[in-house]
Design a protein around this motif. Structure first.
Motif, PDB file in Angstrom:
ATOM      1  N   GLN A 277      -3.736 -12.113 -31.007  1.00 45.71           N
ATOM      2  CA  GLN A 277      -4.977 -12.721 -31.670  1.00 45.71           C
ATOM      3  C   GLN A 277      -5.846 -11.738 -32.446  1.00 45.71           C
ATOM      4  O   GLN A 277      -5.625 -10.535 -32.377  1.00 45.71           O
ATOM      5  N   GLU A 278      -6.820 -12.428 -33.350  1.00 48.94           N
ATOM      6  CA  GLU A 278      -7.009 -11.474 -34.382  1.00 48.94           C
ATOM      7  C   GLU A 278      -8.533 -11.385 -33.786  1.00 48.94           C
ATOM      8  O   GLU A 278      -9.229 -12.133 -32.981  1.00 48.94           O
ATOM      9  N   ALA A 279      -9.299 -10.220 -34.025  1.00 50.77           N
ATOM     10  CA  ALA A 279     -10.541  -9.835 -33.465  1.00 50.77           C
ATOM     11  C   ALA A 279     -11.133  -8.988 -34.514  1.00 50.77           C
ATOM     12  O   ALA A 279     -10.568  -7.897 -34.950  1.00 50.77           O
ATOM     13  N   ILE A 280     -12.542  -8.878 -34.443  1.00 53.90           N
ATOM     14  CA  ILE A 280     -13.159  -8.385 -35.189  1.00 53.90           C
ATOM     15  C   ILE A 280     -14.202  -7.037 -34.531  1.00 53.90           C
ATOM     16  O   ILE A 280     -14.935  -7.443 -33.612  1.00 53.90           O
ATOM     17  N   THR A 281     -14.165  -5.781 -34.915  1.00 56.40           N
ATOM     18  CA  THR A 281     -14.624  -4.878 -34.193  1.00 56.40           C
ATOM     19  C   THR A 281     -16.074  -4.834 -34.770  1.00 56.40           C
ATOM     20  O   THR A 281     -16.614  -5.339 -35.559  1.00 56.40           O
TER      21      THR A 281
ATOM     22  N   THR B 246      -9.241 -15.370 -20.924  1.00 53.51           N
ATOM     23  CA  THR B 246      -9.087 -13.565 -21.222  1.00 53.51           C
ATOM     24  C   THR B 246      -9.290 -13.638 -22.818  1.00 53.51           C
ATOM     25  O   THR B 246      -9.891 -12.424 -23.229  1.00 53.51           O
ATOM     26  N   MET B 247      -8.780 -14.500 -23.627  1.00 52.36           N
ATOM     27  CA  MET B 247      -8.711 -14.381 -25.106  1.00 52.36           C
ATOM     28  C   MET B 247     -10.292 -14.298 -25.743  1.00 52.36           C
ATOM     29  O   MET B 247     -10.743 -13.497 -26.525  1.00 52.36           O
TER      30      MET B 247
ATOM     31  N   THR C  22     -14.902 -10.711 -27.032  1.00 51.60           N
ATOM     32  CA  THR C  22     -16.324 -10.034 -26.828  1.00 51.60           C
ATOM     33  C   THR C  22     -16.477  -8.596 -26.850  1.00 51.60           C
ATOM     34  O   THR C  22     -17.277  -7.874 -27.318  1.00 51.60           O
ATOM     35  N   VAL C  23     -15.454  -8.116 -25.931  1.00 52.74           N
ATOM     36  CA  VAL C  23     -15.281  -6.660 -25.762  1.00 52.74           C
ATOM     37  C   VAL C  23     -15.002  -5.760 -26.827  1.00 52.74           C
ATOM     38  O   VAL C  23     -15.461  -4.832 -27.304  1.00 52.74           O
ATOM     39  N   VAL C  24     -13.971  -6.274 -27.847  1.00 47.96           N
ATOM     40  CA  VAL C  24     -13.654  -5.642 -29.001  1.00 47.96           C
ATOM     41  C   VAL C  24     -14.892  -5.647 -29.984  1.00 47.96           C
ATOM     42  O   VAL C  24     -15.071  -4.806 -30.757  1.00 47.96           O
ATOM     43  N   GLY C  25     -15.317  -6.759 -30.105  1.00 47.27           N
ATOM     44  CA  GLY C  25     -16.980  -6.907 -30.994  1.00 47.27           C
ATOM     45  C   GLY C  25     -17.684  -5.866 -30.661  1.00 47.27           C
ATOM     46  O   GLY C  25     -18.737  -5.708 -31.542  1.00 47.27           O
ATOM     47  N   SER C  26     -17.908  -5.276 -29.384  1.00 46.56           N
ATOM     48  CA  SER C  26     -18.831  -4.446 -28.999  1.00 46.56           C
ATOM     49  C   SER C  26     -18.596  -2.987 -29.325  1.00 46.56           C
ATOM     50  O   SER C  26     -19.210  -2.001 -28.733  1.00 46.56           O
ATOM     51  N   MET C  27     -17.472  -2.790 -29.922  1.00 47.90           N
ATOM     52  CA  MET C  27     -16.836  -1.316 -29.933  1.00 47.90           C
ATOM     53  C   MET C  27     -16.516  -1.196 -31.376  1.00 47.90           C
ATOM     54  O   MET C  27     -15.828  -1.933 -32.113  1.00 47.90           O
ATOM     55  N   ASP C  28     -16.509   0.058 -31.892  1.00 50.59           N
ATOM     56  CA  ASP C  28     -16.171   0.789 -33.127  1.00 50.59           C
ATOM     57  C   ASP C  28     -14.525   0.793 -33.157  1.00 50.59           C
ATOM     58  O   ASP C  28     -13.979   0.745 -32.081  1.00 50.59           O
ATOM     59  N   LEU C  29     -14.074   0.846 -34.271  1.00 53.97           N
ATOM     60  CA  LEU C  29     -12.495   0.865 -34.426  1.00 53.97           C
ATOM     61  C   LEU C  29     -12.085   2.070 -33.652  1.00 53.97           C
ATOM     62  O   LEU C  29     -11.172   2.091 -32.942  1.00 53.97           O
TER      63      LEU C  29
ATOM     64  N   ASP D 124      -8.277   2.537 -21.523  1.00 55.84           N
ATOM     65  CA  ASP D 124      -8.877   2.373 -20.199  1.00 55.84           C
ATOM     66  C   ASP D 124     -10.254   1.828 -19.900  1.00 55.84           C
ATOM     67  O   ASP D 124     -10.101   0.799 -19.118  1.00 55.84           O
ATOM     68  N   GLU D 125     -10.960   2.109 -20.849  1.00 57.84           N
ATOM     69  CA  GLU D 125     -12.301   1.475 -20.778  1.00 57.84           C
ATOM     70  C   GLU D 125     -12.099  -0.152 -21.006  1.00 57.84           C
ATOM     71  O   GLU D 125     -13.045  -0.845 -20.539  1.00 57.84           O
ATOM     72  N   ILE D 126     -11.587  -0.550 -21.862  1.00 59.50           N
ATOM     73  CA  ILE D 126     -11.433  -1.946 -22.446  1.00 59.50           C
ATOM     74  C   ILE D 126     -10.933  -2.577 -21.121  1.00 59.50           C
ATOM     75  O   ILE D 126     -11.156  -3.817 -21.063  1.00 59.50           O
ATOM     76  N   ASN D 127      -9.508  -2.006 -20.664  1.00 59.77           N
ATOM     77  CA  ASN D 127      -9.082  -2.899 -19.502  1.00 59.77           C
ATOM     78  C   ASN D 127     -10.023  -2.953 -18.343  1.00 59.77           C
ATOM     79  O   ASN D 127      -9.938  -3.994 -17.549  1.00 59.77           O
ATOM     80  N   GLU D 128     -11.031  -1.966 -17.937  1.00 64.50           N
ATOM     81  CA  GLU D 128     -11.579  -1.843 -16.929  1.00 64.50           C
ATOM     82  C   GLU D 128     -12.824  -3.033 -17.062  1.00 64.50           C
ATOM     83  O   GLU D 128     -13.066  -3.686 -16.227  1.00 64.50           O
ATOM     84  N   ARG D 129     -13.159  -2.962 -18.259  1.00 64.84           N
ATOM     85  CA  ARG D 129     -14.308  -3.993 -18.678  1.00 64.84           C
ATOM     86  C   ARG D 129     -13.811  -5.434 -18.554  1.00 64.84           C
ATOM     87  O   ARG D 129     -14.364  -6.406 -18.129  1.00 64.84           O
ATOM     88  N   LEU D 130     -12.585  -5.640 -19.240  1.00 63.58           N
ATOM     89  CA  LEU D 130     -11.897  -7.007 -19.104  1.00 63.58           C
ATOM     90  C   LEU D 130     -11.781  -7.564 -17.474  1.00 63.58           C
ATOM     91  O   LEU D 130     -12.103  -8.537 -17.206  1.00 63.58           O
TER      92      LEU D 130
END
Length: 327
Positions: free
Chosen positions: A76-80, A117-118, A123-130, A138-144
């Motif tokens: 899926q597409e997501a925006i940082t 999950t999607m 949500t997580v990708v939109g809260s982080m810079d590229l 690892d941080e993304i996996n933990e938050r999800l």
């Protein structure tokens, strides 16, 4: 053989009993749980093994897989946070802990987990810079995992892992990142090379410094030894001069003659060994040297008196008095 009505009834009853027993016995395979419904309402759960239900009243509602399962999340597409579009590919692992909740609390568990999950990935990708997104998987996996486990808990499901399989930035951003990485590595290589040259120059300078220190120490030691040698030579000459002076003071003219002859011979030797001397004239006859000594004796006579001259004639009577250089 004709069957009577009684026999037919017995056969029907026996068949009905067998059918009833068969409907009341259920074998549940390992890794599954069966839900039992009585008149369409959940009654209980059968675990792995042999289970009994009430025939014609109870029935098996759902066969639930309680082993850990993997859910493939579509790309899926997501925006940082810095407005960079990326494509995310992920997978979720979950296990049903409560079969009744998984069947009666949510409709289509797999679809619900996939949508959940999607949504959380976006949500997580939109809260982080590229850059942070690419370097902190690892941080993304933990938050999800934390969010998903809390959301799926009312459904009797335990989300065990969330894995981000791939993060694909746009082609132009990927090219810029590759150029940046190349420039950074070239910079580190140049820094390391400069550091190596610096260390080499430092070590070379240290070596030269140590060499100069050792050479100076050697010159110092040599100078000290030369000075000591000159001091001892001077002491020896002083001692010899003192002895000769003492002998002369006692009237021993031979000591003066020996000292003067020695100095005369050393002078001739120096003249002969000089690099600037082209022609050297020296006495040829041995008597000439004695004549020279005789001339010096006349000087001694004038200095020390007639007695000293008489003593000298007594000591050197074998030398001809008329010997002079060139006579």
């Amino acid at each position: 053989m004709e069957l009577s009505g009684f026999n037919i009834a017995v056969i029907v009853i026996v068949a009905l009993v067998i059918l009833t027993i068969a409907r009341g016995v259920r074998t549940v395979p390992q890794g599954y749980n069966y839900t039992v419904e009585r008149f369409g309402r959940y009654s209980r759960t059968l675990s792995a093994g042999l289970g009994l239900i009430v025939p014609y009243i109870d029935r098996i509602g759902h066969k639930v897989n309680v082993m850990e399962q993997v859910l493939d999340i579509p790309s899926q597409e997501a925006i940082t946070k810095d407005n960079a579009g990326v494509r995310i590919d992920a997978a979720a692992f979950y296990q049903v802990l409560d079969a009744a909740k998984a069947c009666y609390e949510v409709s289509s568990l797999n679809d619900a987990l996939m949508v959940l999950t999607m949504t959380n990935i976006r949500t997580v990708v939109g809260s982080m810079d590229l850059d942070q997104l690419l370097s902190h998987r690892d941080e993304i996996n933990e938050r999800l995992l934390r969010v998903m486990d809390a959301a799926a808990s009312p459904w009797g499901v335990k989300v065990t892992r969330i894995e981000i399989r791939d993060i694909l930035p746009p082609a132009d951003i990927a090219g810029a990142m590759n150029r940046q990485m190349k420039a950074e590595r070239e910079k580190r290589a140049a820094i390391l090379e400069a550091e190596g040259l610096r260390q080499a120059e430092i070590l070379k300078a240290e070596g030269q410094k140590q060499s100069q220190i050792l050479a100076a120490e050697g010159r110092k030691e040599s100078a000290l030894r030369d000075a000591e040698a000159r001091e001892r030579l001077a002491q020896a000459e002083a001692t010899a001069t003192a002895m000769v002076s003492e002998a002369i003071s006692r009237g021993d003219i031979q000591a003066a003659n020996f000292l003067i002859a020695e100095r005369y011979t050393d002078a001739l030797k120096s003249i002969a060994s000089s690099h600037n001397s082209k022609v050297v004239i020296v006495p040829i006859e041995a008597a000439s040297l004695a004549g020279t000594v005789g001339g010096i004796a006349q000087l001694t006579k004038a200095v020390f008196g007639e007695d000293a001259a008489a003593q000298r004639r007594g000591g050197a009577g074998s030398v001809p008095s008329s010997g002079r250089p060139g006579a």
